[in-house]
Design a protein around this motif. Structure first.
Motif, mmCIF file in Angstrom:
data_model
loop_
_atom_site.group_PDB
_atom_site.id
_atom_site.type_symbol
_atom_site.label_atom_id
_atom_site.label_comp_id
_atom_site.label_asym_id
_atom_site.label_seq_id
_atom_site.Cartn_x
_atom_site.Cartn_y
_atom_site.Cartn_z
ATOM 1 N N ILE A 73 0.866 7.797 6.783
ATOM 2 C CA ILE A 73 1.532 8.119 5.658
ATOM 3 C C ILE A 73 0.798 8.785 4.770
ATOM 4 N N VAL A 74 -0.425 8.900 4.631
ATOM 5 C CA VAL A 74 -1.219 9.748 3.750
ATOM 6 C C VAL A 74 -1.118 10.962 4.262
ATOM 7 N N SER A 75 -1.079 11.118 5.413
ATOM 8 C CA SER A 75 -1.034 12.633 6.082
ATOM 9 C C SER A 75 0.412 13.309 5.545
ATOM 10 N N LEU A 76 1.335 12.359 5.787
ATOM 11 C CA LEU A 76 2.963 12.766 5.365
ATOM 12 C C LEU A 76 2.851 12.866 3.888
ATOM 13 N N GLN A 77 2.389 12.203 3.068
ATOM 14 C CA GLN A 77 2.511 12.421 1.619
ATOM 15 C C GLN A 77 1.532 13.350 1.120
ATOM 16 N N HIS A 78 0.462 13.910 2.018
ATOM 17 C CA HIS A 78 -0.488 14.717 1.535
ATOM 18 C C HIS A 78 0.210 15.995 0.814
ATOM 19 N N GLN A 79 0.916 16.729 1.578
ATOM 20 C CA GLN A 79 1.389 18.037 1.025
ATOM 21 C C GLN A 79 2.239 17.793 -0.083
ATOM 22 N N SER A 80 3.050 16.730 -0.284
ATOM 23 C CA SER A 80 3.926 16.663 -1.419
ATOM 24 C C SER A 80 3.165 16.119 -2.555
ATOM 25 N N ALA A 81 1.986 15.308 -2.457
ATOM 26 C CA ALA A 81 0.891 15.114 -3.566
ATOM 27 C C ALA A 81 0.555 16.139 -3.759
ATOM 28 N N SER A 137 0.808 -1.403 0.016
ATOM 29 C CA SER A 137 -0.160 0.022 0.161
ATOM 30 C C SER A 137 0.799 1.297 0.033
ATOM 31 N N VAL A 138 1.997 1.375 0.804
ATOM 32 C CA VAL A 138 2.761 2.228 1.056
ATOM 33 C C VAL A 138 3.470 2.612 -0.351
ATOM 34 N N ALA A 139 3.761 1.634 -1.188
ATOM 35 C CA ALA A 139 4.362 1.787 -2.391
ATOM 36 C C ALA A 139 3.430 2.473 -3.472
ATOM 37 N N ARG A 140 2.445 1.977 -3.369
ATOM 38 C CA ARG A 140 1.378 2.667 -4.302
ATOM 39 C C ARG A 140 1.113 4.138 -3.955
ATOM 40 N N LEU A 141 0.965 4.360 -2.568
ATOM 41 C CA LEU A 141 0.870 5.635 -2.278
ATOM 42 C C LEU A 141 2.122 6.907 -2.490
ATOM 43 N N GLN A 142 3.195 6.298 -2.683
ATOM 44 C CA GLN A 142 4.294 6.911 -3.003
ATOM 45 C C GLN A 142 4.205 7.316 -4.258
ATOM 46 N N GLN A 143 3.571 6.433 -5.262
ATOM 47 C CA GLN A 143 3.640 6.838 -6.722
ATOM 48 C C GLN A 143 2.355 8.017 -7.053
ATOM 49 N N ALA A 144 1.504 8.415 -6.059
ATOM 50 C CA ALA A 144 0.541 9.286 -6.454
ATOM 51 C C ALA A 144 1.158 10.646 -7.241
ATOM 52 N N ALA A 145 0.642 10.912 -8.259
ATOM 53 C CA ALA A 145 1.000 12.150 -8.870
ATOM 54 C C ALA A 145 0.448 13.513 -8.365
ATOM 55 N N SER A 146 -0.644 13.232 -7.774
ATOM 56 C CA SER A 146 -1.582 14.273 -7.403
ATOM 57 C C SER A 146 -2.332 14.177 -5.887
ATOM 58 N N LEU A 147 -2.762 15.046 -5.659
ATOM 59 C CA LEU A 147 -3.725 15.053 -4.440
ATOM 60 C C LEU A 147 -4.970 14.155 -4.577
ATOM 61 N N GLN A 148 -5.567 14.054 -5.824
ATOM 62 C CA GLN A 148 -6.476 13.291 -6.222
ATOM 63 C C GLN A 148 -6.147 11.863 -6.383
ATOM 64 N N ASP A 149 -5.115 11.726 -6.851
ATOM 65 C CA ASP A 149 -4.436 10.220 -6.928
ATOM 66 C C ASP A 149 -4.207 9.642 -5.449
#
Length: 788
Positions: free
Chosen positions: A324-332, A155-167
């Motif tokens: 992890i979603v919260s940490l990735q949120h701003q960068s996404a 799941s983390v690997a897929r989250l890291q591939q998100a190209a945008s907040l929507q993704d």
């Protein structure tokens, strides 16, 4: 839904701890319910409150006999070893002594349940000086637990591939649903005004989509949000089942209610339970999405097909996923905004290139792409060159004029580096906003000049008109609970539409920044064009000066040999040597040509002086100027019957008296001269600013002062000749018709009026007469240098 409660005295538990089980039916709004101290737990587990130092039990949930085999009444004052045995109690004691457990529930071990086939997960945390030990039913004994770690890594690997907040939201919803097996998982965003929106969703195929739906802030009130600022996950294993109260309800020594914020078994709010039941939800799992210390939104899971188990291992995996979603949120979000920003920048660069190539900002309104494509908006208006260009849905031009007046008073527009005004509730910020809310509930405006005379304004319509509905919005299914009719999703939508009346979707920071960059680039273009125009004007001024000097020198120097020619022709005629008629006719023709040439040179000399003479401005009585002009053309007035009418006194003007008198002299001379009627009728008058109405052949801007005119009943002029009429030496008739002339008079009039900063034009019909108009703009100068 919300009913206010006037003070604690109205609450039935006033003076004692609250219990959902006892007092929940007295609650009629979520905001008044003490959700962090509910006094009850979910019954798929049991809860003990012990003293950390000696592990004596202070409080127990009333269902301990069913879960732990010991009645709650028997546990009061007993040791924790009564339930866990000495070995289990020692493990708890050692854990409390060696670990940081404040507000931090941690799984310790699994303990046999009364049912030999089941296990109880034991977790511990401390709060307010007590230790809370929770026992939760978990996987059956001997059954291998799922490999949550491997699932989580994928799941983390897929989250890291998100190209945008929507993704990121789409992936998070799908991964949580895959982990938990829930029927629906949504990502729910809180907007600035507190209302929520479903921005991502993963659902069972037969369920209606809720993606894009909005909910009022009352659905998740502030007390509930405060809990989610403190905890990452909130499980609800089965909705609507009986709950167990704490025994005793309060701390036996302090009398304080037990803070259960971090308890996995904490019972749900009475109204929240009813709300879920109205939606047909049977179980739920909710996680926080945070941006720093702020609650951005939730990951909300719903189940519709019975209870759902959320053992500690699953909850730990979901909690870590939420973090992890919260940490990735701003960068996404930044990645998504970068793509949006690049798109806006590309369109804006195309528009600026087009404006630079055509030399006109208005070109951005008629192109593809255009100004509306440069922002996510419903309409755009450009104010440039004293007029509006509009694309899409915008207010009317009178409404835009009023809006421009308001914008020019806004302090935001006065700041030197960020002159931008952004509003998503224009009716609140601007008195006239209520009348244009259907197309302009939101506004983003930038100034393109220091005096704010050039503006670009993007508009967004009212959000209420853009809400997405699931099914028929007129259908309002309701479920009646113990507190009356409660919200369902459809009813929530109805409340939301009322709460967002007069608001548009807010402007994103990336959009405001993009507008500012667009302004900077446009300003650079405007400055560059101004510099080019300054260079061209300097070249033109020098050319004009050289041309005036040439005209003066040429006309002055040419008159000398012309006088010699005329003298010799005159002497030749006096000698009498030319006796045949043809020779005498040619000699007379030569005399006429030299006289005409002399007249043309006089006109050219006068025209060149008009551009070179210094103007002296004063407050001049135009009535006196007209009287002097009439006196100077008196000879022409006596050539035929004539009448001069001045219906009302003419307003004074700030002008050069001598030059404006020359304007009237030329116009009056032509009015008398080009008249084939038995009697000439001349009218001299003016039009006040409020009397002006746009007519054919009139200039776009006639200024803010009066417009003077001279009207005659003469021969008139065809419209196709209007543009040629004010050119030097341009005559519409034969050389000797109407007394002859050089055709310089109107050219001199035009130059004199333009040197005053005004304009000259005409209306005319053949055989009906002509009206020549000219304007003299207001000003305060006392002198004006010659054209250079």
């Amino acid at each position: 839904m919300t009913i206010s409660i006037d003070g604690d005295a109205a609450l039935p538990w006033h003076g004692q701890p609250y219990s959902i089980k006892r007092f929940g039916t007295s609650i009629d709004n979520c905001a008044s319910e003490p959700v962090q101290t509910p006094g009850c737990i979910q019954t798929h587990g049991a809860l003990l409150v012990v003293q950390p130092d000696d592990l004596l039990i202070l409080q127990a949930s009333e269902n301990t006999e069913q879960v732990l085999g010991h009645p709650a009444s028997a546990l009061a004052g007993a040791s924790l070893a009564t339930v866990l045995g000495d070995d289990g109690a020692n493990r708890v004691r050692s854990f409390l002594e060696c670990n940081s457990t404040d507000c931090n529930p941690i799984y310790l071990f699994s303990h046999p349940a009364r049912d030999a086939d089941m296990l109880l997960d034991v977790s511990v945390h401390t709060i307010d000086g007590v230790a809370i030990v929770e026992f939760e039913e978990t996987e059956r004994a001997g059954k291998e637990a799922p490999d949550y770690l491997s699932r989580l890594k994928a799941s983390v690997a897929r989250l890291q591939q998100a190209a945008s907040l929507q993704d990121l939201g789409d992936i998070a919803a799908a991964e949580v649903r895959a982990l938990t097996g829930l029927d629906r998982v949504m990502v729910y965003q809180f907007h600035e005004d507190g209302h929520g929106e479903v921005v991502a969703e993963s659902r069972r195929a037969d369920l209606s989509p809720w993606l894009g739906l909005h909910y009022p802030a009352e659905d998740i009130p502030e007390p509930a949000r405060e809990v989610f600022r403190q905890v990452w996950i909130r499980p609800l294993q089965q909705v609507g089942v009986p709950i167990a109260e704490m025994v005793p309800l309060a701390h036996p020594t302090t009398g304080k209610a037990l803070t259960m914020t971090y308890c996995a078994l904490r019972a749900p709010s009475a109204i929240y339970t009813e709300y879920l039941q109205n939606m047909g939800v049977t179980a739920g799992l909710t996680m926080s999405i945070r941006r720093g210390d702020k609650l951005w939104g939730l990951i909300a899971g719903h189940h519709y097909s019975g209870p759902a188990r959320f053992p500690y291992g699953l909850r730990a995996a979901c909690e870590l996923l939420a973090q992890i979603v919260s940490l990735q949120h701003q960068s996404a979000e930044e990645r998504g905004q970068l793509a949006y920003r690049l798109k806006l920048d590309e369109i804006q660069q195309q528009l600026i290139t087009l404006a630079a190539r055509q030399g006109d900002l208005a070109a951005m309104c008629d192109s593809t792409p255009n100004l509306l494509d440069a922002m996510d908006a419903g309409g755009v208006a450009l104010f440039h060159c004293d007029r509006w260009w509009r694309i899409g849905e915008t207010p009317s031009e009178p409404q835009l004029d009023a809006l421009k007046g308001w914008l020019q008073t806004r302090p935001e527009l006065m700041t030197p580096f960020r002159p931008v005004v952004a509003s998503h509730c224009l009716g609140r910020d601007y008195a006239g906003g209520a009348g244009i809310g259907d197309v302009a509930s939101g506004l983003l405006a930038i100034s393109l000049s220091q005096r704010h005379s050039n503006l670009v304004i993007w508009f967004r319509p009212e959000m209420r008109g853009t809400i997405k509905w699931a099914g028929d919005p007129d259908e309002k299914p309701m479920v009646t609970g113990p507190h009356g009719a409660r919200l369902t999703p459809r009813r929530s939508f109805e409340i939301f539409t009322a709460s967002v009346q007069g608001q548009s979707s807010p402007w994103k920071a990336v959009e405001i920044d993009s507008a500012i960059r667009f302004r900077i680039t446009l300003m650079e273009l405007i400055v560059s064009r101004a510099e080019q125009l300054a260079e061209l004007n300097a070249d033109l001024a020098q050319s004009n000066e050289e041309l005036d000097a040439f005209a003066y020198i040429a006309s002055h120097d040419l008159k000398e040999p012309l006088r010699g020619i005329f003298k010799y022709v005159h002497q030749l005629g006096e000698t009498g040597t030319l006796t045949d008629p043809s020779s005498r006719a040619r000699l007379d023709g030569l005399k006429r040509l030299t006289l005409r040439m002399d007249s043309l040179l006089d006109s050219l000399l006068h025209f060149s002086r008009v551009g070179r003479v210094m103007l002296h401005f004063d407050d001049v009585s135009i009535d006196e100027v007209v009287a002097e002009a009439l006196e100077m053309v008196d000879a022409r007035r006596t050539e035929k019957a004539s009448e001069v009418l001045i219906p009302r006194s003419l307003p004074n003007a700030l002008c050069d008296r001598v030059r404006i008198r020359e304007v009237f002299v030329n116009l009056l001379s032509n009015a008398f001269k080009y008249n084939d009627k038995p009697s000439a009728h001349i009218e001299i008058g003016y039009l006040a600013p409020h009397e002006l109405a746009r007519r054919a052949h009139w200039p776009q801007d006639t200024g803010t002062g009066p417009v003077y005119f001279v009207r005659d009943n003469g021969i008139g002029i065809r419209p196709r000749h209007f543009d040629q009429l004010f050119k030097m030496f341009k005559r519409l008739h034969g050389r000797d018709a109407f007394g002859g002339g050089t055709g310089a008079g109107l050219a001199i009039v035009k130059k004199l009026v333009e040197r005053h900063g005004g304009q000259v034009w005409l209306d005319s019909e053949p055989d009906q007469g002509s009206t020549f108009y000219f304007s003299l703009p207001a000003g305060t100068a006392t002198s004006h240098a010659p054209d250079t």
